[in-house]
Design a protein around this motif. Structure first.
Motif, PDB file in Angstrom:
ATOM      1  N   THR A  98       0.808  -1.174   0.214  1.00  0.00           N
ATOM      2  CA  THR A  98      -0.065   0.031   0.089  1.00  0.00           C
ATOM      3  C   THR A  98       0.900   1.236  -0.080  1.00  0.00           C
ATOM      4  O   THR A  98       2.114   1.015   0.294  1.00  0.00           O
ATOM      5  N   TYR A  99       0.215   2.471  -0.477  1.00  0.00           N
ATOM      6  CA  TYR A  99       1.109   3.558  -0.474  1.00  0.00           C
ATOM      7  C   TYR A  99       1.479   3.882   1.106  1.00  0.00           C
ATOM      8  O   TYR A  99       2.557   4.672   1.237  1.00  0.00           O
ATOM      9  N   SER A 100       1.013   3.496   2.219  1.00  0.00           N
ATOM     10  CA  SER A 100       1.348   3.889   3.523  1.00  0.00           C
ATOM     11  C   SER A 100       2.528   3.232   3.743  1.00  0.00           C
ATOM     12  O   SER A 100       3.288   3.584   4.427  1.00  0.00           O
ATOM     13  N   ASP A 101       2.908   2.176   2.926  1.00  0.00           N
ATOM     14  CA  ASP A 101       4.236   1.445   3.288  1.00  0.00           C
ATOM     15  C   ASP A 101       5.252   2.219   2.378  1.00  0.00           C
ATOM     16  O   ASP A 101       6.458   1.883   2.506  1.00  0.00           O
ATOM     17  N   ASP A 102       5.002   2.877   1.317  1.00  0.00           N
ATOM     18  CA  ASP A 102       6.072   3.361   0.569  1.00  0.00           C
ATOM     19  C   ASP A 102       6.783   4.633   1.157  1.00  0.00           C
ATOM     20  O   ASP A 102       6.263   5.275   2.241  1.00  0.00           O
ATOM     21  N   ASP A 103       7.908   5.033   0.730  1.00  0.00           N
ATOM     22  CA  ASP A 103       8.607   6.034   1.226  1.00  0.00           C
ATOM     23  C   ASP A 103       8.005   7.421   0.655  1.00  0.00           C
ATOM     24  O   ASP A 103       7.397   7.282  -0.602  1.00  0.00           O
ATOM     25  N   ILE A 104       7.967   8.507   1.391  1.00  0.00           N
ATOM     26  CA  ILE A 104       7.348   9.745   1.060  1.00  0.00           C
ATOM     27  C   ILE A 104       7.945  10.235  -0.160  1.00  0.00           C
ATOM     28  O   ILE A 104       6.931  10.754  -0.982  1.00  0.00           O
ATOM     29  N   ARG A 105       9.067   9.959  -0.718  1.00  0.00           N
ATOM     30  CA  ARG A 105       9.503  10.504  -1.857  1.00  0.00           C
ATOM     31  C   ARG A 105       8.963  10.056  -3.161  1.00  0.00           C
ATOM     32  O   ARG A 105       8.344  10.433  -4.101  1.00  0.00           O
ATOM     33  N   SER A 106       8.468   8.647  -2.919  1.00  0.00           N
ATOM     34  CA  SER A 106       7.896   7.879  -3.860  1.00  0.00           C
ATOM     35  C   SER A 106       6.377   8.263  -4.081  1.00  0.00           C
ATOM     36  O   SER A 106       6.023   8.513  -5.215  1.00  0.00           O
ATOM     37  N   VAL A 107       5.819   8.413  -2.890  1.00  0.00           N
ATOM     38  CA  VAL A 107       4.195   9.087  -2.878  1.00  0.00           C
ATOM     39  C   VAL A 107       4.209  10.463  -3.541  1.00  0.00           C
ATOM     40  O   VAL A 107       3.433  10.640  -4.389  1.00  0.00           O
ATOM     41  N   VAL A 108       5.138  11.308  -3.003  1.00  0.00           N
ATOM     42  CA  VAL A 108       5.186  12.588  -3.844  1.00  0.00           C
ATOM     43  C   VAL A 108       5.388  12.828  -5.087  1.00  0.00           C
ATOM     44  O   VAL A 108       4.603  13.323  -5.977  1.00  0.00           O
ATOM     45  N   THR A 109       6.328  11.896  -5.581  1.00  0.00           N
ATOM     46  CA  THR A 109       6.632  11.749  -7.319  1.00  0.00           C
ATOM     47  C   THR A 109       5.431  11.155  -7.725  1.00  0.00           C
ATOM     48  O   THR A 109       5.341  11.993  -8.741  1.00  0.00           O
ATOM     49  N   TYR A 110       4.724  10.213  -7.355  1.00  0.00           N
ATOM     50  CA  TYR A 110       3.543   9.658  -7.706  1.00  0.00           C
ATOM     51  C   TYR A 110       2.525  10.581  -8.060  1.00  0.00           C
ATOM     52  O   TYR A 110       1.888  10.752  -9.173  1.00  0.00           O
ATOM     53  N   SER A 149      -0.608  21.775   1.713  1.00  0.00           N
ATOM     54  CA  SER A 149      -0.276  23.194   1.864  1.00  0.00           C
ATOM     55  C   SER A 149       0.881  23.331   1.798  1.00  0.00           C
ATOM     56  O   SER A 149       1.675  24.199   2.651  1.00  0.00           O
ATOM     57  N   ALA A 150       1.473  23.414   0.505  1.00  0.00           N
ATOM     58  CA  ALA A 150       2.751  23.738   0.378  1.00  0.00           C
ATOM     59  C   ALA A 150       2.924  24.273  -1.125  1.00  0.00           C
ATOM     60  O   ALA A 150       2.019  23.904  -2.030  1.00  0.00           O
ATOM     61  N   ASP A 151       4.087  25.012  -1.385  1.00  0.00           N
ATOM     62  CA  ASP A 151       4.314  25.583  -2.795  1.00  0.00           C
ATOM     63  C   ASP A 151       4.979  24.503  -3.715  1.00  0.00           C
ATOM     64  O   ASP A 151       5.586  23.471  -3.142  1.00  0.00           O
ATOM     65  N   ALA A 152       5.090  24.817  -4.961  1.00  0.00           N
ATOM     66  CA  ALA A 152       5.711  23.710  -5.733  1.00  0.00           C
ATOM     67  C   ALA A 152       7.278  23.455  -5.391  1.00  0.00           C
ATOM     68  O   ALA A 152       7.703  22.211  -5.537  1.00  0.00           O
ATOM     69  N   GLU A 153       7.888  24.578  -4.967  1.00  0.00           N
ATOM     70  CA  GLU A 153       9.329  24.376  -4.498  1.00  0.00           C
ATOM     71  C   GLU A 153       9.621  23.344  -3.324  1.00  0.00           C
ATOM     72  O   GLU A 153      10.378  22.494  -3.459  1.00  0.00           O
ATOM     73  N   THR A 154       8.504  23.517  -2.508  1.00  0.00           N
ATOM     74  CA  THR A 154       8.744  22.530  -1.232  1.00  0.00           C
ATOM     75  C   THR A 154       8.172  21.122  -1.834  1.00  0.00           C
ATOM     76  O   THR A 154       8.926  19.751  -1.455  1.00  0.00           O
ATOM     77  N   ILE A 155       7.256  21.017  -2.584  1.00  0.00           N
ATOM     78  CA  ILE A 155       7.016  19.610  -3.167  1.00  0.00           C
ATOM     79  C   ILE A 155       8.066  19.182  -3.955  1.00  0.00           C
ATOM     80  O   ILE A 155       8.464  18.019  -3.727  1.00  0.00           O
ATOM     81  N   ALA A 156       8.898  19.882  -4.782  1.00  0.00           N
ATOM     82  CA  ALA A 156       9.997  19.357  -5.459  1.00  0.00           C
ATOM     83  C   ALA A 156      10.907  18.897  -4.439  1.00  0.00           C
ATOM     84  O   ALA A 156      11.589  17.892  -4.577  1.00  0.00           O
ATOM     85  N   SER A 157      11.151  19.375  -3.239  1.00  0.00           N
ATOM     86  CA  SER A 157      12.251  19.255  -2.232  1.00  0.00           C
ATOM     87  C   SER A 157      11.705  17.942  -1.479  1.00  0.00           C
ATOM     88  O   SER A 157      12.584  17.092  -1.164  1.00  0.00           O
ATOM     89  N   TRP A 158      10.375  17.872  -1.519  1.00  0.00           N
ATOM     90  CA  TRP A 158       9.962  16.267  -0.816  1.00  0.00           C
ATOM     91  C   TRP A 158      10.312  15.351  -1.755  1.00  0.00           C
ATOM     92  O   TRP A 158      10.527  14.130  -1.264  1.00  0.00           O
ATOM     93  N   ALA A 159       9.978  15.468  -3.072  1.00  0.00           N
ATOM     94  CA  ALA A 159      10.003  14.403  -4.079  1.00  0.00           C
ATOM     95  C   ALA A 159      11.449  14.090  -4.294  1.00  0.00           C
ATOM     96  O   ALA A 159      11.992  12.938  -4.447  1.00  0.00           O
ATOM     97  N   THR A 160      12.668  14.913  -4.021  1.00  0.00           N
ATOM     98  CA  THR A 160      13.987  14.724  -4.001  1.00  0.00           C
ATOM     99  C   THR A 160      14.577  14.118  -2.743  1.00  0.00           C
ATOM    100  O   THR A 160      15.670  13.662  -2.982  1.00  0.00           O
ATOM    101  N   GLY A 161      13.930  14.261  -1.789  1.00  0.00           N
ATOM    102  CA  GLY A 161      14.254  13.840  -0.371  1.00  0.00           C
ATOM    103  C   GLY A 161      15.043  14.884   0.205  1.00  0.00           C
ATOM    104  O   GLY A 161      15.780  14.641   1.135  1.00  0.00           O
ATOM    105  N   THR A 162      15.328  15.988  -0.079  1.00  0.00           N
ATOM    106  CA  THR A 162      16.117  17.252   0.328  1.00  0.00           C
ATOM    107  C   THR A 162      15.330  17.874   1.601  1.00  0.00           C
ATOM    108  O   THR A 162      16.051  18.429   2.184  1.00  0.00           O
TER     109      THR A 162
END
Length: 110
Positions: A2-14, A29-42
């Protein structure tokens, strides 16, 4: 898995690939720059936001069984009488996440 088992980077990228950064940003509740940082894991979202994003991914996965990504986006942002006139995105962002999950998933599957 399930998605609850995935790491958050994969979830955000999906979610970003399926819905776009703007819609993911509404849920988180975030801007595009923050979303990108979540997707890359920074950076990482708060625990509450991560749970909301995982639930949103679960809803999108349910919708994608019968709908295109554009139809899923439209469904997520539209008001629904079965959700008290609210949009799924509003519930996923603002409501108790446990209640929002069951309510929105039930509506998505109906």
């Amino acid at each position: 898995m399930t998605y609850s088992d995935d790491d958050i980077r994969s979830v955000v990228t999906y979610l970003r690939d399926t819905l776009g950064s703007d819609l993911v940003g509404q849920v988180g509740s975030a801007d595009a720059e923050t979303i990108a940082s979540w997707a890359t894991g920074t950076a990482s979202p708060s625990t509450d936001v991560a749970v909301r994003l995982r639930v949103t991914a679960e809803v999108v996965a349910a919708l994608s069984q019968t709908s295109s990504p554009s139809a899923a986006r439209a469904w997520l942002t539209g008001a629904h009488s079965s959700l008290g006139g609210q949009s799924p995105v509003d519930l996923l962002r603002e409501a108790n996440v446990t209640i929002a999950r069951s309510t929105v998933l039930r509506a998505a599957r109906s």
